[in-house]
Design an enzyme around this catalytic site. Structure first.
Site: not given
Ligand code: RUB
Length: 308
Positions: A129, A198
């Protein structure tokens, strides 16, 4: 209520703003704009505008405790304030929001600094991701002079892995892009798995993009260490009081636009990785065990644990 809150909630819902941290930042800024533009005549009216905005932002994506913790904290300052003056309260929201954003940035830098030390020169890192916290850490490792390679998944159905891949290529990191189902074929070649989060539950389980738990099982099977990098404020206090973290179910059309009518298509956005698959949680307090999350949050952000 300002149009900004509505537009921001919609942008978050449509994934135009993506990733837990960016979602939280957008929501905090929307609240700031609301405070700047409010026409509320008294504290009660201002608070009810803030609460309406909170409900709308919370509903935009339900698996986002960083956003919820941030907004709850900012609104609590207004609720707990002894002043009735709207001007002072608006100012309070604006400055608390700025402070929160500043702290968030400082946390990410600290996480990058700590996490980069776990990357040895010549390491191959597997990620999934797009996590801005993970990519900042990788950028820091590169800046520290580490020679690293990255393998990243495309991340169906919304392809956030492409964002990671582009960032890595722009950084000058040798990167290999694979379909999600190729994860096991490549696990033998990696040294370290680094993923974002998340939400973190009170048991130290991590909720992250769908597919994360599969990667964690594969890493476990291949005996490769998996680190989760996350601000402590992604901890969800509701889980301590018994709630399950809600898993956002997205529109099936993201998976197959013109699917046969009677076909059941499911599109969960996240899954839960049990803490036993996680070697360490890299947060602004250091490298901790996921199981110690409640204790560490309690030490650093006691207000998060206040039952609401
Ligand atoms: C994004 C996702 C990321 C976390 C952490 O999912 O799973 O690994 O949100 O991101 P989506 P960060 O694209 O569905 O939002 O480290 O930038 O907070």
């Amino acid at each position: 209520m300002t149009e900004t809150v509505r537009v921001t909630a919609e942008r978050i819902r449509k994934l135009e703003v993506q990733g837990a941290r960016n979602v939280a930042i957008a929501a905090i800024k929307a609240l700031q704009t609301l405070a700047e533009q409010t026409k509320a005549k008294n504290k009660t009216a201002f608070l009810s505008e803030l609460k309406e905005a909170q409900a709308m932002l919370f509903a935009s994506r339900e698996t986002e405790p960083l956003m919820r913790n941030a907004i709850r904290w900012i609104i609590t300052q207004v609720e707990d304030s002894s002043t009735e003056k709207v001007d002072a309260l608006r100012q309070m929201v604006v400055s608390n929001a700025s402070q929160f954003l500043k702290n968030l940035e400082a946390s990410r830098e600290r996480i990058a600094e700590i996490g980069a030390k776990r990357i040895r020169d010549g390491s191959v890192i597997f990620t999934h991701c797009h996590s801005s916290t993970v990519t900042r850490l990788l950028a820091r490792a590169k800046k520290d002079g580490k020679n690293l390679k990255v393998i990243c998944t495309e991340t169906r159905p919304a392809f956030q892995g492409r964002i990671t891949a582009r960032e890595m290529v722009e950084l000058g990191v040798e990167t290999t892009f694979i379909v999600d189902s190729a994860a096991r074929s490549f696990m033998g070649n990696v040294d370290l798995i680094i993923l974002g989060a998340d939400a973190i539950t009170s048991e130290g389980n991590v909720v992250n993009k769908i597919g994360t738990s599969t990667i964690a099982v594969l890493a476990y099977e291949a005996r490769k260490p998996l680190y989760v990098v996350s601000e402590l404020l992604k901890f969800d206090p509701e889980t301590l009081y018994g709630e399950y973290e809600k898993i956002e179910q997205r529109n099936p059309r993201e998976v197959w636009k013109e699917a046969p009518e009677k076909l059941g298509v499911k599109n969960p956005a996240f899954d839960v990785t049990p803490s036993k698959y996680i070697h360490g949680l890299i947060c602004e307090e250091g490298v901790i065990t996921p199981q110690s999350i409640v204790e560490v949050v309690h030490r650093r952000y006691p207000w998060v644990l206040k039952h609401t």
